[in-house]
Design a protein around this motif. Structure first.
Motif, mmCIF file in Angstrom:
data_model
loop_
_atom_site.group_PDB
_atom_site.id
_atom_site.type_symbol
_atom_site.label_atom_id
_atom_site.label_comp_id
_atom_site.label_asym_id
_atom_site.label_seq_id
_atom_site.Cartn_x
_atom_site.Cartn_y
_atom_site.Cartn_z
ATOM 1 N N UNK A 75 -2.637 -17.250 1.909
ATOM 2 C CA UNK A 75 -3.111 -17.624 0.573
ATOM 3 C C UNK A 75 -4.133 -18.750 0.635
ATOM 4 N N UNK A 186 9.566 -10.252 10.346
ATOM 5 C CA UNK A 186 8.922 -9.744 9.131
ATOM 6 C C UNK A 186 7.504 -9.285 9.463
ATOM 7 N N UNK A 187 6.943 -8.400 8.648
ATOM 8 C CA UNK A 187 5.570 -7.966 8.888
ATOM 9 C C UNK A 187 4.613 -9.030 8.354
ATOM 10 N N UNK A 243 13.077 -8.748 8.075
ATOM 11 C CA UNK A 243 12.519 -9.504 6.948
ATOM 12 C C UNK A 243 12.552 -11.008 7.216
ATOM 13 N N UNK A 379 -8.463 -11.862 11.415
ATOM 14 C CA UNK A 379 -7.589 -11.466 10.314
ATOM 15 C C UNK A 379 -7.249 -9.982 10.390
ATOM 16 N N UNK A 380 -8.250 -9.164 10.665
ATOM 17 C CA UNK A 380 -8.025 -7.717 10.753
ATOM 18 C C UNK A 380 -7.211 -7.364 11.993
ATOM 19 N N UNK A 387 1.175 -4.631 11.547
ATOM 20 C CA UNK A 387 1.487 -3.342 10.927
ATOM 21 C C UNK A 387 2.061 -2.353 11.930
ATOM 22 N N UNK A 388 1.469 -2.311 13.119
ATOM 23 C CA UNK A 388 1.917 -1.346 14.120
ATOM 24 C C UNK A 388 3.311 -1.709 14.645
ATOM 25 N N UNK A 417 -8.860 0.471 7.946
ATOM 26 C CA UNK A 417 -8.393 -0.175 6.729
ATOM 27 C C UNK A 417 -7.449 -1.265 7.183
ATOM 28 N N UNK A 418 -7.805 -2.504 7.070
ATOM 29 C CA UNK A 418 -6.956 -3.625 7.432
ATOM 30 C C UNK A 418 -6.588 -3.624 8.903
ATOM 31 N N UNK B 45 -18.865 -11.742 4.990
ATOM 32 C CA UNK B 45 -18.919 -12.878 5.911
ATOM 33 C C UNK B 45 -20.181 -12.823 6.760
ATOM 34 N N UNK B 60 -13.015 6.866 7.483
ATOM 35 C CA UNK B 60 -12.093 5.902 8.061
ATOM 36 C C UNK B 60 -10.896 5.653 7.142
ATOM 37 N N UNK B 64 -6.719 6.966 7.723
ATOM 38 C CA UNK B 64 -5.878 5.802 7.985
ATOM 39 C C UNK B 64 -4.497 6.001 7.366
ATOM 40 N N UNK B 66 -2.579 3.715 6.466
ATOM 41 C CA UNK B 66 -2.393 2.728 5.406
ATOM 42 C C UNK B 66 -2.694 3.345 4.040
ATOM 43 N N UNK B 148 13.969 -7.329 -0.567
ATOM 44 C CA UNK B 148 13.744 -7.310 0.876
ATOM 45 C C UNK B 148 13.940 -5.924 1.459
ATOM 46 N N UNK B 234 4.283 -8.594 -3.100
ATOM 47 C CA UNK B 234 2.993 -8.764 -2.421
ATOM 48 C C UNK B 234 2.736 -7.626 -1.434
ATOM 49 N N UNK B 237 7.623 -4.849 2.537
ATOM 50 C CA UNK B 237 8.612 -3.757 2.523
ATOM 51 C C UNK B 237 7.958 -2.414 2.198
ATOM 52 N N UNK B 249 -8.785 -5.295 0.978
ATOM 53 C CA UNK B 249 -10.007 -5.015 1.718
ATOM 54 C C UNK B 249 -11.182 -5.785 1.131
ATOM 55 N N UNK B 253 -10.283 -9.423 3.045
ATOM 56 C CA UNK B 253 -11.130 -9.203 4.217
ATOM 57 C C UNK B 253 -12.611 -9.353 3.898
ATOM 58 N N UNK B 258 -16.101 -1.092 2.820
ATOM 59 C CA UNK B 258 -14.825 -0.395 2.877
ATOM 60 C C UNK B 258 -14.066 -0.560 1.547
#
Lengths: 418, 293
Positions: A75, A186-187, A243, A379-380, A387-388, A417-418, B45, B60, B64, B66, B148, B234, B237, B249, B253, B258
Motif C-alpha cells: 500500500x 500467505x500469498x 494464511x 513487483x511483477x 502466486x505460483x 498478467x501480474x 514507469x 497474454x 494467463x 490469472x 481467510x 483485497x 484467498x 495491472x 503495476x 496490459x
C-alpha cells in the motif's frame, strides 16, 4: 517622541507581519523550506523525533515534515508510485523499501547520491543494506534500517537449535502436539522472501548477475521447493500456514503451542511484553540452513532514504536524509522502535545490545544476507513467485520449477498478467 | 423529404449536438483511447519504452491463468448475488406493494442499505465477521475466521452485495408490480386461481420486461464488482475479480497497455451480457414497440 512611537509601531507591525507570512507561505524568500518525508507510520515516534531533531540542527535551513504511509509495503508503494508517476512536487524524502530501489531509479523518480552526502550515507554501512540502495553502480538512497529473520525456539523443549530445515522438521515431528513450526505461508511478499531465502541458502538466485535474465538453477530451486513442500505437508506445519503472515505467526508462538518460529526481531519485545513466562524460554539462532554445513542466507528487508526527483529542494533533502540516517538516529530507531541499524558498529553499542540480546546472531545474519532481485520489474517478479508457490502444500518441486521459470520470464518481459 | 422536414431534422441535430459532444468527450473518446493504449507495451514507469505490439496484450491475458480464475470468481459472485437478490427483491417488492400502513416509512427503511456508500457497508460487514471484534461468531457460537477461506469469503462477499443492492432490485420490481392490471388479478381470482397461480401466471409474465431490466442492471453492476471485494479480502484467498485484475495491472503495476487490454476485455464482457439479455431474452431497451410486444 511622537515620531519615535510611530517608528516603533511600524516596526512592531512589520515583525508581526513577518511572523504571520513565514507561518503560512512558502513562496517568501525568508521562509524555512518544508521537506515532506513520506515513510511508513512508525508507532514508537522514533521517526518523528529524528525529523524534529534534524530540523532543529539545521538551524533554519529546512523543516522536515513527517507524512505517514500505511504499514503495509504494497500500500505504501501504491500511494507513492501514483504520486511519483504524476510528478508530484510535494514529495521530498522517501522512506524507500529495499525492494523499490531499481524500479524507482530506472523510472527516474529519485536522484542519485553523489559527493559529500554520498560519503555520509555510505559511512560504516553493512554491505548488504548498502547494496540494496545501489543500482547500476550508483547510490540511490541512504541505508537507514534493515531487518532479517532469525529462528526462534523454545529452550525448555529443545536443547540445541536445529541447523537445517530438515533437522528442524524432523525434530518438530517427534515433539508431538507442541512440535509446530511457525512460518509465513500467505500469498504475499513474505512468501516470496521465504522462497528467495531458501533458494539463496541452497546456493541459487532468481536472476543471474546481469539482473535482467532468469537464473533459477535446477538443483538449488528443487532444494528450496522441496523444503517448502515438506514443511507444508508435515504434521509440524500450523494448519493456518496458508494464511499466516508475520503477526499471525507471532501470536501463535506467543500462545505457547509452537516450538519453532522463523520471524523478524520485533517478536522479541512483543513476547516480553505479552507473555513474559514464554519469553523466558525463547532462544534464538541463525535461520536454518537448507544444505548441511552451508550457512543460511536471508533476503533482508528495511528502508533506505531516497530523494525525489521532483523535490523543489533536492540539496536540502539530501542533507536532511543524511542526518536522519546518521548514527544517532539509527541508534534511536533501534532503541525506541526496535529497528535494526544498517551501521555495523552499532551492533557493538551497549545500548543497542541491550535492546537486541541477539545482536551477534543478527549481525552475522546480516553479513551473509542476500537481496531480493534488484530489477525494476521486481513487483511483477515477486507476484509471480507468490502466486505460483501458494499454497505451499500443493507444491510439486519438479513441476513447479518449470511453472516458476515460465511465470518469472513472463514477468521480466512485462507481458504476463501480474 | 421536403424542405420543412429537412429543416426540422437539422434543428434536431443542432439541439442534440451539445449532448452528443459531451458524450463523445467523456465516453466515446476514453473507450477508443483505452482500445488504442491496449495495443501497446506501455509502462508508465518507463514511458520512453513504448512499443506497438498489436494484439499481444490480449494474447497474454487470455492465456494467463490469472485472468480465467478472476473471470470464474466474478461469475460466481455475479450469479450468486443476482439470483439471491432477485428472490429477496421480489419478496421485499411484494411487501412494499401490499403494505397498508406507513407505506412511505416502510419503503424508506428498505432503501437505507442502498443509500449507504459501498465502502462503508463493506467495512461494516468486515467488522461484523471479524473473529475478534465481530458479533457474527458470537451469535453463531463458533470461532471462524470467515475471510481467510475461499468458500466462506465468497459467502461474506455475496451476502454484503445482497444486503447492499437488494433494495435497488426491490424498487425496480415494485415499480413493475404497479403495472399489473388490477382487473386481471380480480378476474383470475373469480376464476378460482390461488395466490401462487396468480403470481406465476399473471404477475410474473406481465412483469417480465421489468424483471429483465432489473436483472440486466444488476448483472452488469455485479460483473464489475470491485469495492466490496477490495475492502473485504483485497483479492486474497483467490477471490480476485476481473475489475481487481484491471486495477492491479493499471494502478499497482502502472502497466497502461496490459491494464487497458484488461479494461477492454471487461467492456467486452459487459457487451456480451447485454447482448445475451437483449437479443436472447428479449429485454426491452426502452423503445415503445419492444415493451408492448
Amino acid at each position: 517622541m511622537k515620531l519615535l512611537t510611530k517608528v516603533r509601531l511600524i516596526l512592531v507591525l512589520a515583525i508581526i507581519g513577518g511572523m504571520l507570512s513565514s507561518g503560512c507561505s512558502r513562496q517568501k524568500g525568508e521562509a524555512i523550506p518544508l521537506l515532506n518525508w513520506y515513510v511508513f507510520n512508525e508507532p514508537s515516534g522514533a521517526f518523528s523525533m529524528a525529523a524534529r531533531q534534524c530540523s532543529e540542527a539545521s538551524q533554519g535551513a529546512y523543516q522536515v515534515e513527517l507524512i505517514p504511509l500505511p504499514a503495509d509495503t504494497d500500500q505504501q508503494r501504491e500511494q507513492l508510485v501514483r504520486r511519483l508517476a504524476a510528478g508530484d512536487t510535494a514529495i521530498d524524502i522517501i522512506g524507500m523499501d529495499v525492494i523499490w530501489t531499481a524500479e524507482f531509479a530506472q523510472a527516474k523518480w529519485i536522484l542519485p547520491w553523489t559527493g559529500h552526502v554520498a560519503e555520509q550515507a555510505k559511512a560504516g554501512r553493512l554491505a548488504a543494506p548498502l547494496q540494496s540502495a545501489t543500482y547500476q553502480n550508483q547510490l540511490w538512497g541512504a541505508p537507514f534500517t534493515t531487518n532479517a529473520q532469525l529462528l526462534w525456539y523454545r529452550t525448555d523443549r529443545i536443547n540445541t537449535a536445529p541447523e537445517t530445515w530438515d533437522e528442524m522438521i524432523h525434530l518438530a515431528e517427534t515433539l508431538g502436539k507442541t512440535g509446530i513450526i511457525q512460518a509465513q505461508g500467505e500469498r504475499y511478499e513474505g512468501l516470496t522472501v521465504f522462497f528467495i531465502s531458501l533458494l539463496a541458502s541452497a546456493g541459487g538466485s532468481v536472476l543471474d548477475e546481469s539482473g535482467t535474465r532468469i537464473s533459477l538453477a535446477q538443483e538449488p530451486t528443487l532444494f528450496a521447493l522441496s523444503v517448502m513442500a515438506r514443511l507444508a505437508n508435515s504434521v509440524a506445519a500450523d494448519r493456518n500456514l496458508a494464511t499466516a503472515r508475520e503477526d499471525q505467526t507471532r501470536l501463535a508462538f506467543e500462545s505457547g503451542n509452537a516450538s519453532f518460529m522463523v520471524n523478524y526481531t520485533f517478536v522479541w519485545p512483543s513476547a516480553q511484553e505479552n507473555t513474559p513466562e514464554i519469553a523466558e524460554h525463547i532462544g534464538w539462532a541463525r535461520w536454518p540452513a537448507v544444505i548441511e554445513g552451508k550457512p543460511s542466507r536471508f533476503a533482508i528487508g528495511g528502508i533506505n532514504l531516497a530523494v525525489s526527483a521532483y523535490s523543489l529542494h533536492p540539496e536540502l533533502a539530501f542533507q536532511a536524509a543524511a542526518c536522519i540516517a546518521s548514527v544517532r538516529h539509527q541508534q534511536r530507531a533501534a532503541e525506541l522502535g526496535g529497528l535494526p541499524p544498517t551501521i555495523a558498529a552499532l551492533y557493538d553499542d551497549p545500548k543497542v545490545r541491550e535492546i537486541f540480546p541477539f545482536a551477534d546472531v543478527l549481525h552475522s545474519t546480516l553479513r551473509d544476507a542476500v537481496l531480493r532481485p534488484q530489477t525494476p520489474l521486481y513487483n511483477d517478479v515477486s507476484l509471480a513467485i507468490s502466486r505460483i508457490l501458494h499454497p505451499m502444500r500443493a507444491i510439486d518441486p519438479q513441476r513447479d520449477v518449470v511453472r516458476l521459470r515460465d511465470a518469472i520470464t513472463r514477468a521480466l518481459n512485462s507481458e504476463g498478467l501480474l | 423529404m421536403n424542405l420543412r422536414q429537412r429543416n426540422e431534422r437539422r434543428l434536431a441535430w443542432l439541439l442534440c449536438a451539445p449532448a452528443v459532444t459531451v458524450l463523445i468527450g467523456v465516453i466515446v473518446y476514453p473507450i477508443l483511447y483505452a482500445v488504442w493504449l491496449s495495443l501497446f507495451r506501455y509502462d508508465l514507469r518507463f514511458p520512453e519504452q513504448r512499443v506497438f505490439v498489436g494484439l499481444d496484450n490480449y494474447v497474454s491475458i487470455l492465456t494467463s491463468e490469472v485472468w480465467w480464475q478472476a473471470l470464474g470468481n466474478t461469475l460466481i459472485l455475479t450469479i450468486g448475488s443476482v439470483s439471491i437478490e432477485l428472490l429477496l427483491g421480489f419478496i421485499l417488492a411484494l411487501i412494499m406493494h401490499h403494505t397498508l400502513f406507513w407505506r412511505r416509512a416502510v419503503r424508506a427503511a428498505m432503501l437505507i442499505p442502498y443509500a449507504m456508500i459501498t465502502v462503508v457497508a463493506a467495512m461494516a460487514w468486515k467488522f461484523a465477521f471479524d473473529p475478534t471484534t465481530g458479533f457474527i461468531d458470537a451469535l453463531l457460537d463458533r470461532e471462524q475466521a470467515w475471510l481467510t477461506q475461499r468458500g466462506s469469503a465468497f459467502l461474506v462477499i455475496i451476502l454484503t452485495e445482497v444486503w447492499k443492492t437488494t433494495p435497488f432490485m426491490a424498487l425496480l420490481l415494485m415499480a413493475g408490480l404497479t403495472l399489473v392490471p388490477h382487473e386481471l388479478i380480480q378476474a383470475a381470482r373469480v376464476d378460482g386461481a390461488n395466490a401462487w397461480q396468480r403470481f406465476i401466471k399473471i404477475v410474473v409474465p406481465t412483469m417480465k420486461p421489468v424483471i429483465l431490466v432489473a436483472v440486466l442492471f444488476r448483472t452488469l453492476d455485479a460483473f464489475r464488482i470491485f469495492d466490496t471485494v477490495f475492502i473485504l479480502t483485497r483479492g486474497a484467498q483467490n477471490t480476485e475479480t476481473v475489475s481487481m485484475v484491471g486495477y492491479n495491472t493499471l494502478l499497482v503495476s502502472l502497466n497502461l497497455g496490459l491494464g487497458s487490454a484488461v479494461s477492454v476485455l471487461i467492456f467486452v464482457g459487459v457487451l456480451i451480457i447485454s447482448i445475451v439479455f437483449i437479443k436472447g431474452f428479449g429485454t426491452p431497451t426502452g423503445r415503445r414497440g419492444e415493451i408492448d410486444s
